[in-house]
Design an enzyme around this catalytic site. Structure first.
Site, mmCIF file in Angstrom:
data_model
loop_
_atom_site.group_PDB
_atom_site.id
_atom_site.type_symbol
_atom_site.label_atom_id
_atom_site.label_comp_id
_atom_site.label_asym_id
_atom_site.label_seq_id
_atom_site.Cartn_x
_atom_site.Cartn_y
_atom_site.Cartn_z
ATOM 1 N N ARG A 52 0.832 -1.211 0.000
ATOM 2 C CA ARG A 52 0.000 0.000 0.000
ATOM 3 C C ARG A 52 0.864 1.258 0.000
ATOM 4 N NH1 ARG A 52 -4.446 0.454 4.609
ATOM 5 N NH2 ARG A 52 -2.607 0.982 5.862
ATOM 6 N N ARG A 100 10.551 26.480 -0.984
ATOM 7 C CA ARG A 100 9.100 26.350 -1.009
ATOM 8 C C ARG A 100 8.503 26.769 -2.346
ATOM 9 N NH1 ARG A 100 4.318 28.745 0.136
ATOM 10 N NH2 ARG A 100 2.825 27.462 1.262
ATOM 11 N N LYS A 147 -2.841 7.028 1.276
ATOM 12 C CA LYS A 147 -2.565 7.223 2.701
ATOM 13 C C LYS A 147 -1.606 8.390 2.877
ATOM 14 C CE LYS A 147 -1.982 4.420 6.861
ATOM 15 N NZ LYS A 147 -3.159 4.963 7.532
ATOM 16 N N GLU A 180 -15.955 6.095 6.208
ATOM 17 C CA GLU A 180 -15.097 5.310 7.110
ATOM 18 C C GLU A 180 -14.814 6.155 8.341
ATOM 19 O OE1 GLU A 180 -11.114 4.695 5.471
ATOM 20 O OE2 GLU A 180 -11.243 6.588 4.404
HETATM 21 N N1 PMP Z 1 -9.185 4.284 7.125
HETATM 22 C C1 PMP Z 1 -8.368 5.284 7.480
HETATM 23 C C2 PMP Z 1 -8.718 6.688 7.099
HETATM 24 C C3 PMP Z 1 -7.195 5.011 8.213
HETATM 25 O O1 PMP Z 1 -6.353 5.993 8.567
HETATM 26 C C4 PMP Z 1 -6.911 3.666 8.586
HETATM 27 C C5 PMP Z 1 -5.698 3.350 9.401
HETATM 28 N N2 PMP Z 1 -4.575 3.163 8.597
HETATM 29 C C6 PMP Z 1 -7.802 2.665 8.174
HETATM 30 C C7 PMP Z 1 -8.931 3.015 7.440
HETATM 31 C C8 PMP Z 1 -7.553 1.212 8.504
HETATM 32 O O2 PMP Z 1 -6.474 0.728 7.743
HETATM 33 P P1 PMP Z 1 -5.554 -0.460 8.300
HETATM 34 O O3 PMP Z 1 -6.446 -1.602 8.571
HETATM 35 O O4 PMP Z 1 -4.617 -0.727 7.190
HETATM 36 O O5 PMP Z 1 -4.888 0.047 9.536
#
Ligand code: PMP
Length: 284
Positions: A52, A100, A147, A180
């Site tokens: 990831r 910057r 992420k 989420e």
């Molecule tokens: N959604 C978000 C926005 C997150 O920050 C996380 C934590 N990484 C998750 C879902 C869960 O992901 P994972 O199971 O890979 O920790």
């Protein structure tokens, strides 16, 4: 025991670990990260987390700081120097330090920071009691599948949850569906025994724990449905839960103050939490 951080090739005492004031992670959130759980000294689902990370940095056209094999060695060395048995390793990769300017700099080396800390992973007390969530509007950018360290909406939402005495905030999209949590994926269990979680398109992070739970569901012969669900549906669901690398599987027992089911952790959430714990212990 003093903590050690890895910063761009050096292992430094944590209190002295720094990046440059013009680091693009600091100035623009031009950076991605990962959090991997450590259970009894072993990494939980390390390869999926690193895959990831590769995907996230690819979307931002961030160069790899080193080969994956070298990265694994550095992660291990950082954990070894911190003597952590149960905890997390945090990796952050930014586009590096440069004068910057929004556009990418022509010449810069990525910054890689790795920190490690003790933490109770998948806290059994939280599993046994269940946790409360509140709902907040999803105010994030349109690529939560990346992420990135651009986490201000998540920060503000988690703070609201804390002030409300809740553990997590579920972010609600423009259609009224749960996208989420701020740092976890959201799930419900329907009266028909379907385990429901949102499909991992660009609207959510494709959680590694979510994928591990998919594996568990398949093994147990349970029915998984990947689709959006509304707040009303979640409130009327038989069970609710969340997943993340640090929490494992946690039963959600209240949403905006209203009980889910009878307000106690549901049997399916508890059995998935136990199965996930067994999986973590298997990694160790
Ligand atoms: N959604 C978000 C926005 C997150 O920050 C996380 C934590 N990484 C998750 C879902 C869960 O992901 P994972 O199971 O890979 O920790």
């Amino acid at each position: 025991m003093s903590r050690i951080a890895y910063v761009n090739g050096r292992y430094l005492p944590h209190r002295l670990a720094r990046v440059h004031v013009e680091d693009r992670g600091f100035q623009f959130a031009d950076a991605v990260y990962e959090v991997i759980a450590i259970r009894r000294g072993a990494f939980v689902d390390e390869d999926r987390h690193l895959a990831r990370l590769t995907r996230s940095r690819g979307v931002l056209a961030l160069a790899a700081p080193m080969s994956e094999a070298a990265l694994k060695l550095v992660i291990r060395e950082t954990v070894r120097r911190n003597r952590v048995g149960d905890g997390i390793v945090y990796l952050q990769l930014s586009r590096g330090a440069a004068p910057r300017d929004f556009a990418f700099p022509a010449h810069t080396r990525p910054s890689l920071v790795i920190t490690v800390r003790h933490m109770r992973i998948a806290d059994p007390r939280l599993v046994a009691e269940g946790i409360a969530v509140i709902t907040v509007p999803d105010q994030r950018w349109k690529r939560p599948d990346v992420k990135s360290v651009s986490l201000l909406p998540n920060v503000l939402a988690k703070q609201r949850a804390k002030e409300a005495g809740a553990y997590e905030a579920w972010q609600i999209d423009a259609q009224g569906n749960v996208s989420e949590g701020t740092s976890s994926n959201a799930w419900i269990v329907s009266a028909a025994d379907e385990v429901i979680t949102r499909q991992a398109d660009t609207s959510i992070l494709k959680g590694v724990t979510r994928m591990a739970v998919f594996d568990i569901l398949a093994r147990k012969g349970l029915r998984l449905v990947e689709r959006p669900f509304s707040v009303a549906e979640a409130m009327a669901a038989r069970e609710a839960m969340l997943t993340s690398a640090t929490n494992g599987v946690l039963p959600v027992v209240r949403i905006d103050g209203a009980p889910v089911g009878d307000g106690r952790p549901g049997p399916l959430a508890l059995s998935l939490a136990a199965a996930y714990r067994a999986f973590m212990d298997g990694e160790a």
